[in-house]
Write a protein that holds these residues in place. Structure first.
Motif, PDB file in Angstrom:
ATOM      1  N   THR A   1       0.833  -1.203   0.000  1.00 40.94           N
ATOM      2  CA  THR A   1       0.000   0.000   0.000  1.00 40.94           C
ATOM      3  C   THR A   1       0.866   1.249   0.000  1.00 40.94           C
ATOM      4  OG1 THR A   1      -1.777  -1.170   1.162  1.00 40.94           O
ATOM      5  CG2 THR A   1      -1.804   1.246   1.256  1.00 40.94           C
ATOM      6  N   ALA A   2       1.955   1.236   0.781  1.00 44.24           N
ATOM      7  CA  ALA A   2       2.891   2.363   0.785  1.00 44.24           C
ATOM      8  C   ALA A   2       3.542   2.515  -0.589  1.00 44.24           C
ATOM      9  CB  ALA A   2       3.957   2.164   1.855  1.00 44.24           C
ATOM     10  N   ALA A   3       3.877   1.385  -1.224  1.00 45.30           N
ATOM     11  CA  ALA A   3       4.462   1.433  -2.565  1.00 45.30           C
ATOM     12  C   ALA A   3       3.480   2.038  -3.566  1.00 45.30           C
ATOM     13  CB  ALA A   3       4.869   0.026  -3.007  1.00 45.30           C
ATOM     14  N   LEU A   4       2.214   1.670  -3.441  1.00 45.39           N
ATOM     15  CA  LEU A   4       1.195   2.220  -4.341  1.00 45.39           C
ATOM     16  C   LEU A   4       1.064   3.726  -4.157  1.00 45.39           C
ATOM     17  CD1 LEU A   4      -1.138   2.104  -6.326  1.00 45.39           C
ATOM     18  CD2 LEU A   4      -2.625   1.354  -4.448  1.00 45.39           C
ATOM     19  N   GLN A   5       1.025   4.186  -2.928  1.00 48.80           N
ATOM     20  CA  GLN A   5       0.914   5.621  -2.680  1.00 48.80           C
ATOM     21  C   GLN A   5       2.124   6.365  -3.233  1.00 48.80           C
ATOM     22  OE1 GLN A   5      -1.797   7.213  -1.576  1.00 48.80           O
ATOM     23  NE2 GLN A   5      -2.763   5.189  -1.616  1.00 48.80           N
ATOM     24  N   TRP A   6       3.305   5.779  -3.074  1.00 48.89           N
ATOM     25  CA  TRP A   6       4.519   6.408  -3.627  1.00 48.89           C
ATOM     26  C   TRP A   6       4.408   6.479  -5.152  1.00 48.89           C
ATOM     27  CZ3 TRP A   6       8.319   5.792  -7.132  1.00 48.89           C
ATOM     28  CH2 TRP A   6       9.461   6.579  -6.992  1.00 48.89           C
ATOM     29  N   ALA A   7       3.964   5.384  -5.765  1.00 46.48           N
ATOM     30  CA  ALA A   7       3.860   5.338  -7.226  1.00 46.48           C
ATOM     31  C   ALA A   7       2.851   6.353  -7.745  1.00 46.48           C
ATOM     32  CB  ALA A   7       3.468   3.928  -7.667  1.00 46.48           C
ATOM     33  N   LEU A   8       1.753   6.542  -7.034  1.00 53.12           N
ATOM     34  CA  LEU A   8       0.746   7.512  -7.458  1.00 53.12           C
ATOM     35  C   LEU A   8       1.304   8.933  -7.399  1.00 53.12           C
ATOM     36  CD1 LEU A   8      -2.362   5.967  -5.677  1.00 53.12           C
ATOM     37  CD2 LEU A   8      -1.944   6.024  -8.151  1.00 53.12           C
ATOM     38  N   ARG A   9       2.066   9.228  -6.351  1.00 49.31           N
ATOM     39  CA  ARG A   9       2.692  10.559  -6.272  1.00 49.31           C
ATOM     40  C   ARG A   9       3.692  10.734  -7.407  1.00 49.31           C
ATOM     41  NH1 ARG A   9       2.492   9.318  -0.685  1.00 49.31           N
ATOM     42  NH2 ARG A   9       4.642   8.589  -0.704  1.00 49.31           N
ATOM     43  N   GLN A  10       4.452   9.686  -7.702  1.00 52.95           N
ATOM     44  CA  GLN A  10       5.422   9.757  -8.796  1.00 52.95           C
ATOM     45  C   GLN A  10       4.718   9.971 -10.125  1.00 52.95           C
ATOM     46  OE1 GLN A  10       8.734   9.718  -8.559  1.00 52.95           O
ATOM     47  NE2 GLN A  10       9.172   9.699 -10.760  1.00 52.95           N
ATOM     48  N   ALA A  11       3.640   9.244 -10.358  1.00 54.64           N
ATOM     49  CA  ALA A  11       2.884   9.376 -11.609  1.00 54.64           C
ATOM     50  C   ALA A  11       2.313  10.772 -11.756  1.00 54.64           C
ATOM     51  CB  ALA A  11       1.763   8.339 -11.651  1.00 54.64           C
ATOM     52  N   GLY A  12       1.904  11.377 -10.641  1.00 51.91           N
ATOM     53  CA  GLY A  12       1.405  12.741 -10.691  1.00 51.91           C
ATOM     54  C   GLY A  12       2.477  13.737 -11.065  1.00 51.91           C
ATOM     55  N   GLN A  13       3.734  13.414 -10.761  1.00 52.51           N
ATOM     56  CA  GLN A  13       4.840  14.309 -11.086  1.00 52.51           C
ATOM     57  C   GLN A  13       5.277  14.192 -12.538  1.00 52.51           C
ATOM     58  OE1 GLN A  13       7.448  12.875  -7.971  1.00 52.51           O
ATOM     59  NE2 GLN A  13       7.141  14.705  -6.730  1.00 52.51           N
ATOM     60  N   ASP A  14       5.273  12.974 -13.081  1.00 55.91           N
ATOM     61  CA  ASP A  14       5.760  12.836 -14.470  1.00 55.91           C
ATOM     62  C   ASP A  14       4.692  12.336 -15.436  1.00 55.91           C
ATOM     63  OD1 ASP A  14       5.658  10.121 -13.788  1.00 55.91           O
ATOM     64  OD2 ASP A  14       7.794  10.035 -13.346  1.00 55.91           O
ATOM     65  N   ASP A  15       3.427  12.355 -15.004  1.00 55.80           N
ATOM     66  CA  ASP A  15       2.284  12.133 -15.901  1.00 55.80           C
ATOM     67  C   ASP A  15       2.383  10.805 -16.640  1.00 55.80           C
ATOM     68  OD1 ASP A  15      -0.136  12.733 -17.103  1.00 55.80           O
ATOM     69  OD2 ASP A  15       0.805  13.759 -18.800  1.00 55.80           O
ATOM     70  N   ARG A  16       2.400   9.712 -15.876  1.00 53.14           N
ATOM     71  CA  ARG A  16       2.436   8.380 -16.469  1.00 53.14           C
ATOM     72  C   ARG A  16       1.319   7.517 -15.893  1.00 53.14           C
ATOM     73  NH1 ARG A  16       8.323   5.854 -16.181  1.00 53.14           N
ATOM     74  NH2 ARG A  16       8.569   7.084 -14.291  1.00 53.14           N
ATOM     75  N   PRO A  17       0.838   6.541 -16.652  1.00 53.39           N
ATOM     76  CA  PRO A  17      -0.173   5.628 -16.127  1.00 53.39           C
ATOM     77  C   PRO A  17       0.421   4.687 -15.086  1.00 53.39           C
ATOM     78  CG  PRO A  17       0.507   4.940 -18.315  1.00 53.39           C
ATOM     79  CD  PRO A  17       1.170   6.264 -18.059  1.00 53.39           C
ATOM     80  N   VAL A  18      -0.453   4.132 -14.231  1.00 52.28           N
ATOM     81  CA  VAL A  18      -0.039   3.227 -13.168  1.00 52.28           C
ATOM     82  C   VAL A  18      -0.784   1.902 -13.327  1.00 52.28           C
ATOM     83  CG1 VAL A  18      -0.003   2.822 -10.670  1.00 52.28           C
ATOM     84  CG2 VAL A  18       0.424   5.125 -11.577  1.00 52.28           C
ATOM     85  N   ARG A  19      -0.052   0.796 -13.189  1.00 52.29           N
ATOM     86  CA  ARG A  19      -0.671  -0.532 -13.219  1.00 52.29           C
ATOM     87  C   ARG A  19      -0.326  -1.284 -11.946  1.00 52.29           C
ATOM     88  NH1 ARG A  19       0.842  -5.709 -16.594  1.00 52.29           N
ATOM     89  NH2 ARG A  19       2.529  -4.392 -17.372  1.00 52.29           N
ATOM     90  N   LEU A  20      -1.344  -1.796 -11.257  1.00 52.61           N
ATOM     91  CA  LEU A  20      -1.153  -2.639 -10.089  1.00 52.61           C
ATOM     92  C   LEU A  20      -1.070  -4.081 -10.566  1.00 52.61           C
ATOM     93  CD1 LEU A  20      -2.612  -0.007  -9.062  1.00 52.61           C
ATOM     94  CD2 LEU A  20      -3.487  -1.405  -7.194  1.00 52.61           C
TER      95      LEU A  20
END
Length: 291
Positions: free
Chosen positions: A17-36
């Motif tokens: 869950t912490a990894a997902l939250q980190w990835a979402l913040r990262q995606a918001g910074q560089d505008d990329r899609p996220v896949r779980l």
């Protein structure tokens, strides 16, 4: 920065869950899609147990449905919280390390929690850790729930020893610092060879450290021309690499290393130094190798 998707190894555990939250913040910074990606392996014919899953005989369609519901809900919740992002979930079968390595060939970034359950049990405490960090085809970010603590502030730190992987890590780190609009702290540990310990005086040590600093500054010139907005500080020290990097992670929001090095960082992600950093760093750890 690649525009390929960010893949999160997700199993519903606190670190995932912490990894997902980190990835979402990262995606918001560089505008990329996220896949779980939930990867699980049927270990025995007697059944399989996962988070929120009722044990059953293999193959167990009920277990698969529960896994798909778990991942689907997590993806839907993430998309609702971040409507500007594209988020999707996927359940996959197979040995986690091999599946993640295959996924990484098409990903821009792979984000993992340090420990999980189900298919990711002990993911970053044993052989799977070494396999994923050493062989993934894209950068891997390792997030522990106790080191993430929400959106950390502070600089980006990077360990550089002059090896090719560490220079790739330097490029990734300065790019991340630019995206995050924070300073970059470059760290290099130097230790004399065993036969030099009794021969290396203070003057010789200072001269060696000056040479190490000059090498770092030379490596930085090309990147600073590309990212002139990033404030860079350089630290060279006659110290053990693990302790120096752990200290560097204390006030950082991300620390970056290469998969292999030489000199003070030799075997960094295959031996004790890498394990110390992954287990004890005060911030998420990015492991970089050439795509």
């Amino acid at each position: 920065m690649s525009d390929a998707e960010i893949v999160v190894g997700y199993d519903g555990s606190p670190d995932a869950t912490a990894a997902l939250q980190w990835a979402l913040r990262q995606a918001g910074q560089d505008d990329r899609p996220v896949r779980l990606a939930y990867v699980f392996e049927w270990l025995t014919v007697a059944g399989w147990v996962g988070p929120g899953v009722t044990p059953g005989m293999w193959p167990d369609e009920q277990a698969r449905r529960q896994v798909e519901e778990l991942v689907g809900k997590a993806a839907a919740d993430a998309a609702a919280e971040h409507p500007e992002l594209t988020v999707r979930g996927q359940a996959l079968d197979g040995p986690p390390a091999l599946v993640l390595e295959e996924i990484s060939a098409r990903a821009g970034l792979l984000v993992l929690g340090s420990r999980g359950h189900g298919g990711f049990a002990g993911l970053l405490a044993g052989s799977t850790t070494v396999t994923v960090t050493a062989h993934a085809h894209c950068p891997v970010v390792v997030v522990r729930s106790d080191s993430a603590a929400g959106a950390r502030t502070g600089h980006v730190a990077v360990g550089v020893d002059g090896s090719e992987p560490s220079l790739l890590a330097l490029g990734f780190a300065i790019e991340q610092a630019s995206i995050r609009r924070v300073p970059l702290h470059v760290v290099r540990a130097w230790q004399p060879r065993r036969e030099q310990w009794n021969l290396t005086g203070e003057q010789a040590r200072d001269a060696a450290l000056a040479d190490q600093r000059a090498d770092l500054e030379e490596a930085l010139r090309r990147w600073q021309a590309t990212f002139p907005d990033v404030e860079v500080s350089v630290e060279t020290s006659a110290a053990a690499p693990a302790g120096l990097l752990l200290d560097a992670s204390r006030d950082a929001q991300l620390i970056v290393v290469g998969t292999r090095g030489h000199g003070g960082l030799r075997g960094m992600l295959l031996g004790s130094v890498s394990q110390q950093l992954v287990q004890h760093a005060h911030c998420p750890v990015a492991v970089v190798r050439e795509h």
